[in-house]
Every structure is written in structure tokens, then in C-alpha cells.
Design a protein around this motif. Structure first.
Motif, PDB file in Angstrom:
ATOM      1  N   THR A  98      -0.004   0.402  -8.115  1.00  0.00           N
ATOM      2  CA  THR A  98       0.699   0.717  -7.177  1.00  0.00           C
ATOM      3  C   THR A  98       0.578  -0.124  -6.009  1.00  0.00           C
ATOM      4  N   VAL A  99       1.216  -0.476  -5.605  1.00  0.00           N
ATOM      5  CA  VAL A  99       1.429  -1.614  -3.935  1.00  0.00           C
ATOM      6  C   VAL A  99       1.936  -0.063  -2.705  1.00  0.00           C
ATOM      7  N   GLU A 100       0.968  -0.336  -1.875  1.00  0.00           N
ATOM      8  CA  GLU A 100       0.878   0.506  -1.220  1.00  0.00           C
ATOM      9  C   GLU A 100       1.898  -0.377   0.473  1.00  0.00           C
ATOM     10  N   PRO A 101       2.850  -0.021   1.000  1.00  0.00           N
ATOM     11  CA  PRO A 101       3.038  -1.019   2.345  1.00  0.00           C
ATOM     12  C   PRO A 101       2.919  -0.837   3.069  1.00  0.00           C
ATOM     13  N   ASP A 102       2.123  -2.093   3.648  1.00  0.00           N
ATOM     14  CA  ASP A 102       1.607  -2.033   5.099  1.00  0.00           C
ATOM     15  C   ASP A 102       2.055  -2.151   6.112  1.00  0.00           C
ATOM     16  N   ALA A 103       1.747  -0.952   7.109  1.00  0.00           N
ATOM     17  CA  ALA A 103       2.320  -0.682   8.351  1.00  0.00           C
ATOM     18  C   ALA A 103       2.981  -1.483   9.354  1.00  0.00           C
ATOM     19  N   VAL A 104       1.953  -2.867   9.483  1.00  0.00           N
ATOM     20  CA  VAL A 104       2.274  -3.951  10.751  1.00  0.00           C
ATOM     21  C   VAL A 104       3.659  -4.452   9.933  1.00  0.00           C
ATOM     22  N   ASN A 105       3.111  -5.086   8.447  1.00  0.00           N
ATOM     23  CA  ASN A 105       4.720  -5.684   7.817  1.00  0.00           C
ATOM     24  C   ASN A 105       5.687  -5.145   8.124  1.00  0.00           C
ATOM     25  N   ALA A 106       5.638  -3.931   7.315  1.00  0.00           N
ATOM     26  CA  ALA A 106       7.131  -3.624   7.242  1.00  0.00           C
ATOM     27  C   ALA A 106       7.608  -3.478   8.764  1.00  0.00           C
ATOM     28  N   ALA A 107       6.923  -3.149  10.212  1.00  0.00           N
ATOM     29  CA  ALA A 107       7.159  -3.023  11.745  1.00  0.00           C
ATOM     30  C   ALA A 107       8.211  -4.592  11.686  1.00  0.00           C
ATOM     31  N   ALA A 108       7.380  -5.505  11.253  1.00  0.00           N
ATOM     32  CA  ALA A 108       7.768  -6.860  11.800  1.00  0.00           C
ATOM     33  C   ALA A 108       8.691  -7.426  11.048  1.00  0.00           C
ATOM     34  N   LEU A 109       9.477  -6.441   9.508  1.00  0.00           N
ATOM     35  CA  LEU A 109      10.001  -7.522   8.280  1.00  0.00           C
ATOM     36  C   LEU A 109      11.574  -6.483   8.914  1.00  0.00           C
ATOM     37  N   GLU A 110      10.844  -5.097   9.797  1.00  0.00           N
ATOM     38  CA  GLU A 110      12.619  -4.098   9.969  1.00  0.00           C
ATOM     39  C   GLU A 110      12.606  -4.947  10.999  1.00  0.00           C
ATOM     40  N   ASN A 111      12.177  -5.078  12.199  1.00  0.00           N
ATOM     41  CA  ASN A 111      13.154  -6.139  13.666  1.00  0.00           C
ATOM     42  C   ASN A 111      14.150  -7.640  12.291  1.00  0.00           C
ATOM     43  N   LYS A 150       4.158  -7.071  -3.137  1.00  0.00           N
ATOM     44  CA  LYS A 150       4.052  -6.154  -2.071  1.00  0.00           C
ATOM     45  C   LYS A 150       4.825  -6.672  -1.218  1.00  0.00           C
ATOM     46  N   LEU A 151       5.882  -7.784  -0.619  1.00  0.00           N
ATOM     47  CA  LEU A 151       6.917  -7.916  -0.037  1.00  0.00           C
ATOM     48  C   LEU A 151       7.753  -7.158  -0.108  1.00  0.00           C
ATOM     49  N   LEU A 152       8.457  -6.392  -1.259  1.00  0.00           N
ATOM     50  CA  LEU A 152       9.263  -5.825  -1.499  1.00  0.00           C
ATOM     51  C   LEU A 152       8.562  -4.177  -0.918  1.00  0.00           C
ATOM     52  N   ALA A 153       7.284  -3.346  -1.032  1.00  0.00           N
ATOM     53  CA  ALA A 153       7.258  -2.390  -0.910  1.00  0.00           C
ATOM     54  C   ALA A 153       7.372  -2.524   0.884  1.00  0.00           C
ATOM     55  N   ASP A 154       6.259  -3.354   1.325  1.00  0.00           N
ATOM     56  CA  ASP A 154       7.096  -3.886   3.296  1.00  0.00           C
ATOM     57  C   ASP A 154       8.857  -3.613   3.609  1.00  0.00           C
ATOM     58  N   VAL A 155       9.329  -4.442   3.063  1.00  0.00           N
ATOM     59  CA  VAL A 155      10.235  -4.399   3.103  1.00  0.00           C
ATOM     60  C   VAL A 155      10.984  -3.012   2.972  1.00  0.00           C
ATOM     61  N   PHE A 156      10.892  -2.128   2.386  1.00  0.00           N
ATOM     62  CA  PHE A 156      10.892  -0.632   1.627  1.00  0.00           C
ATOM     63  C   PHE A 156      10.546   0.245   2.754  1.00  0.00           C
ATOM     64  N   ASN A 157       9.668   0.088   2.558  1.00  0.00           N
ATOM     65  CA  ASN A 157       8.547   0.579   3.604  1.00  0.00           C
ATOM     66  C   ASN A 157       8.134   2.088   1.915  1.00  0.00           C
ATOM     67  N   ARG A 158       8.222   1.053   0.903  1.00  0.00           N
ATOM     68  CA  ARG A 158       7.842   2.433  -0.193  1.00  0.00           C
ATOM     69  C   ARG A 158       7.144   1.839  -1.202  1.00  0.00           C
ATOM     70  N   PRO A 159       6.075   2.972  -1.645  1.00  0.00           N
ATOM     71  CA  PRO A 159       5.152   2.578  -2.617  1.00  0.00           C
ATOM     72  C   PRO A 159       6.189   1.487  -4.265  1.00  0.00           C
ATOM     73  N   PHE A 160       5.414   0.776  -4.788  1.00  0.00           N
ATOM     74  CA  PHE A 160       6.162   0.076  -5.807  1.00  0.00           C
ATOM     75  C   PHE A 160       5.158   0.336  -6.717  1.00  0.00           C
ATOM     76  N   THR A 161       5.676   0.674  -7.998  1.00  0.00           N
ATOM     77  CA  THR A 161       4.566   1.538  -9.172  1.00  0.00           C
ATOM     78  C   THR A 161       4.619   0.239 -10.417  1.00  0.00           C
ATOM     79  N   ARG A 162       4.147  -0.575 -10.539  1.00  0.00           N
ATOM     80  CA  ARG A 162       3.562  -1.351 -11.670  1.00  0.00           C
ATOM     81  C   ARG A 162       4.366  -0.794 -13.060  1.00  0.00           C
ATOM     82  N   THR A 163       4.089  -1.393 -14.419  1.00  0.00           N
ATOM     83  CA  THR A 163       3.840  -0.398 -15.314  1.00  0.00           C
ATOM     84  C   THR A 163       3.218  -2.311 -15.747  1.00  0.00           C
ATOM     85  N   GLU A 164       2.092  -1.619 -16.735  1.00  0.00           N
ATOM     86  CA  GLU A 164       1.283  -2.484 -18.180  1.00  0.00           C
ATOM     87  C   GLU A 164       2.440  -3.732 -18.585  1.00  0.00           C
TER      88      GLU A 164
END
Length: 506
Positions: free
Chosen positions: A468-481, A418-432
Motif C-alpha cells: 500500500t502506497v500512502e500519500p505524502d503530506a508535503v507532496n499532497a499539499a504542493a500538488l493541491e495548489n 506514488k504520484l497518484l496517492a499524493d494527488v488523490f491524498n488517499r492510499p493506493f494498494t497494489r495487487t500481486e
């Protein structure tokens, strides 16, 4: 019948059996010690590791029971190789890519070929971590071994050879030698000759997925395997990782969360040296025909291990005694919900692209009396992600990344992904199946045996996506700073960090 994938790395090897739907049937693992010594020596005991490989095959085959093995293939680390005779005599230990021996020949290599020309031919920048300088060291400093050597074999090729296959090398691992022509798929005999290295000691070149023999009868009996499974030419581990999570085409990249974090980006048309070299980007053949890959990487899980050993060793050892050997979930619970107030510069050792810095150190900024252990831990994870995000942002326009498939041990942590998805502001999909390297090797085995008509069919059959873990807009903006502040560290403190390292070494 089952498909066997072997994944061989610097510190351990594993063997996994799969059915043709990607269901894991058996798994075995062995860890081995790296040999280090004076002058930057870093080796593996070639014969000892080969015995470990046989042990994991034997264990996995026994666990699978009566299911037969149709074919096997090997995914392995790049650069490292083993000198052997045509009679399968092992002549010495395997020199690893970060061994310092051979570094002294870099300028000689450059006297015969420029960085730009080498990239045009081979797809890599000139560097001491590749096989070429280690070949030269053996040729000039260990003539007894050099004279006896019939083949220098990369590890995937070496394992197959010792199991009964022909001496070959697939294109992706050949690329890690610097002596491979990525366009003509041939050895660069001209460069080898200028450096007085006998190119006849390099094996036959084949595409990934080529059948190179059958498991030797006596070895098959020793390993408890019925019949003689096909031996199929494998690939560089990062290419197998990408295949094992279904990353075949442009737009989606693989994010591997292991000791190092490595992003593998596939593409069809090679960008020019003027776009790739300033960014420290390589080009090598994907396991999949008609595709290339490039890598972006830096320290990853090894930094979290450093944190554990430095700040949580007592708790870790207590967990081992109680049989609870994984304390990382507890550590994640200690981390703040939002971005860390601590900024960590993750250059704790030699870095990856674009600069491959050797004279640098890590840095932790923002410590106060209110700082918690969880703050520092999350700062470490964010710093690792910031380093790779900066590389992804600076990719040439020709290399696009819209989303990631994430694999490796770290991908089991939902909080970390989830942290990676927020930092990159892109979806991260895991495999089984997060053992993507072994699964990729099994897919390669299936293509070689004819179980699948091609790699695309194999991946479609054996790779299953989880969530698939989607980025959170609020967290992504804070991490961008925080990320913007992170990017100012090297320009402001790069010289200071290099000088500080010099003072420590003195």
C-alpha cells in the motif's frame, strides 16, 4: 485443475491460467490491428480476432503442460458486438463503440425516450458509443447482414458461443447496448419495437457466472486441451478488473492504469438520475450479484505513449534493438522530485465524464527555456490524475471512495502510483497479479464450476494484496495548489480550445 481467464480488448487479447490460489501458471498474448476508414469507420476483424483468441488459449494450455482446465470465462470490452447465425457463421466485422456509424440515429432514440427515462430504465445516458445505434445502422444500412443475423453477441458472449456455448449475454455487457432494463434484467422490447429493431435477435440474458456449455470436443482437440472445460458467462472488462483486485463493496474503488485510466466505483443502491446524469455517471451491474458499478475515465497510458513517441522515439527504438523495450523507468528518473512546474490539460482526444467533450484539445502551460523533458512528462501524468480527481471530488455523497486498488501495466511503476496517492491524498494498494481482468475472469470461471461457492470466496482465495502506497503530506499539499490552478483551465480556455480545434480541422 486450472481456471482459464481470457481478457479481450480493442487492441489485443490474452489468456492466463491460474490455480485456485491465484498463482499464475501460464500466459499468452496476441495483438491485432483495428480497421479504420472513411466516415469514422472503426472495426475489428471478427473471424481474425477469434483465431487470435484460440491461439492464446492454445499457447497458454501448452505452457501449463499436464494441468487440466476445469473452466474458462471471458472478460471483454463493452459496446462492440458480432452478428452471427445460430449455426455459428460469422456475418461481418465487429463495429467498435467509437465508430461514427449510427450517430445519426441519436435524435430518433431521444424522440422515444428521454435521457432521464433511459437512465431510470438502463442506467446510462443516451450516447452513440453504445450498441443500440450500431444495431440500427446494420438494420437500416446493411439489410443483408441484418436479415441473416440470428444473434448480435457482445464479445465475451461471442467467444463462448464460438467455443461451443449457448448464445447468451451477461447483465453487465447487456447494459452496454442501451436496450437492457437494469432493474428487471430483461431486454427493453418496447424501445426496440419503436425503433423497428427485432429484439428476438438479442440473446438470452444470464447472470455472470452462469454455465453456458462445455468446450466443443473438436475445438478442445484443436487447442490441445484434455476433456471439455466448462464455459462460464463472463462480464464487461471493467467489472472483471474490479473483481480481480477484490473491489466488491462500497468505500474502495479500482483504479485501472491502462491505455485509459478508469476508476470503477461499486455501490449497492442506485442514486437517482438527478445525481448521476449531470456528472456523466452510468450505472451497470457488477459481476458480483447485488452490486452496481459506475465508471470515471479519461486518457491515461496513451498520453505517456504519445510523449514517448514524440520526445523519446530514438531512445525507444534503440532500446528495442538492444532488447530493452521498456524505457519508462528511465523517463521516471528524469522527472522532478516535487510537482512539475508544467501544467498539462490532458484533453488530447474525446474526453470521458462528466462532459464527454469532443471539441477540445490538450494544452501545456508553464514552458520556459529551463523546462526539461522530465518536467513535461510529469506534467502529463499529473494532468491525467487531476482530471480524474475532479470527477471523484464531484461524486454524489452516496458514492464514497476512501482508497483505491490499483491494477494494470502502469501499476508496476512505484513512482507513478506514488504520484497518484499524493494527488488523490488517499492510499493506493497494489495487487500481486496486475492482470486483474484475466484474474477476474478466472474467478468467474471458478464460481461457475463450483470451485468457489460465490464471488466473495473466489476473490478471497485468488486475490493477493501486495503493498500500500500512502500519500505524502508535503507532496499532497504542493500538488493541491497545482490542482486548484488546473481546475481553472476549462472555464477560462474551454471555448478557445474548441475554436482552436475547429481551425486545425479547417
Amino acid at each position: 485443475m486450472a481456471l482459464l481467464g481470457i481478457d479481450l480488448g480493442t487492441i489485443g487479447c490474452k489468456a492466463l491460467l491460474f490455480d485456485n490460489k491465484g498463482n499464475q501458471l501460464a500466459k499468452a498474448y496476441r495483438e491485432y490491428a483495428m480497421i479504420t476508414g472513411h466516415g469514422g469507420l472503426a472495426e475489428l476483424d471478427s473471424a481474425g480476432v477469434m483465431e487470435d483468441v484460440k491461439a492464446v488459449i492454445r499457447e497458454a494450455a501448452a505452457e501449463a503442460g499436464s494441468d487440466g482446465i476445469e473452466a474458462l470465462s471471458v472478460s471483454s470490452m463493452g459496446e462492440a458486438f458480432v452478428p452471427v447465425t445460430r449455426n455459428r457463421e460469422i456475418l461481418g466485422n465487429s463495429i467498435l463503440g467509437f465508430d461514427s456509424r449510427g450517430n445519426e440515429y441519436l435524435e430518433e432514440v431521444r424522440s422515444f425516450i428521454s435521457d432521464e427515462k433511459l437512465y431510470e430504465v438502463n442506467g446510462n445516458p443516451i450516447g452513440a458509443n453504445y450498441g443500440l445505434t450500431k444495431f440500427l445502422w446494420i438494420a437500416r444500412e446493411d439489410s443483408e447482414v441484418y436479415d441473416k443475423t440470428d444473434y448480435f453477441l457482445m464479445w465475451s458472449s461471442f467467444v463462448l458461443f464460438m467455443l461451443g456455448g449457448r448464445p447468451v449475454c451477461d447483465y453487465s455487457l447487456a447494459n452496454r447496448s442501451l436496450l437492457f432494463n437494469v432493474e428487471s434484467c430483461s431486454w427493453n422490447v418496447d424501445l426496440a419495437g419503436k425503433l423497428d429493431f427485432d429484439a428476438a435477435k438479442l440473446p438470452e440474458l444470464v447472470p455472470t457466472g452462469t454455465v453456458v456449455g462445455k468446450l466443443d470436443t473438436l475445438i478442445s482437440e484443436d487447442l490441445g486441451i484434455q476433456g471439455q472445460p466448462l464455459l462460464v458467462a463472463g462480464s464487461h472488462d471493467q467489472c472483471a478488473n474490479a473483481l480481480g483486485c477484490g473491489v466488491l463493496d462500497e468505500g474502495t474503488a479500482m483504479y485501472g492504469m491502462g491505455t485509459f485510466h478508469c476508476i470503477v466505483i461499486p455501490f449497492e443502491k442506485r442514486p437517482g438520475a438527478e445525481l448521476m446524469l449531470p456528472r456523466g455517471l452510468n450505472t451497470e451491474h457488477h459481476a458480483v450479484p447485488g452490486r452496481y458499478v459506475t465508471f470515471v475515465y479519461n486518457q491515461g497510458g496513451i498520453l505517456l505513449k504519445w510523449f514517448r513517441d514524440t520526445f523519446m522515439m530514438e531512445k525507444h527504438e534503440l532500446g528495442i534493438v538492444k532488447g530493452e523495450i521498456n524505457i519508462y523507468e528511465d523517463l521516471m528518473d528524469e522527472m522532478p522530485a516535487g510537482p512539475s512546474p508544467v501544467l498539462v490539460y490532458p484533453n488530447f482526444s474525446v474526453t470521458g465524464p462528466p462532459e464527454f467533450l469532443e471539441k477540445t484539445t490538450g494544452m501545456i502551460s508553464g514552458l520556459t527555456l529551463a523546462t526539461t523533458r522530465g518536467d513535461i512528462a510529469k506534467g502529463v501524468l499529473e494532468g491525467v490524475a487531476y482530471y480524474l480527481k475532479e470527477n471523484v471530488e464531484n461524486l454524489p455523497e452516496e458514492l464514497s471512495v476512501d482508497g483505491f486498488r490499483v491494477v494494470g501495466g502502469g501499476s508496476r511503476s512505484e513512482a507513478w502510483v506514488k504520484l497518484l496517492a499524493d494527488v488523490f491524498n488517499r492510499p493506493f494498494t497494489r495487487t500481486e497479479e496486475n492482470e486483474a481482468g484475466a484474474l477476474g475472469a478466472a474467478i468467474i470461471a471458478g464460481v461457475g464450476s463450483g470451485r468457489f461457492k460465490d464471488f466473495r470466496e473466489g476473490a478471497a482465495s485468488m486475490v493477493r494484496l501486495a503493498d500500500t502506497v500512502e500519500p505524502d503530506a508535503v507532496n499532497a499539499a504542493a500538488l493541491e495548489n497545482n490542482y486548484r490552478r488546473y481546475k481553472t483551465i476549462q472555464p477560462q480556455f474551454g471555448d478557445f480550445l474548441a475554436e482552436h480545434l475547429d481551425s486545425q480541422e479547417k
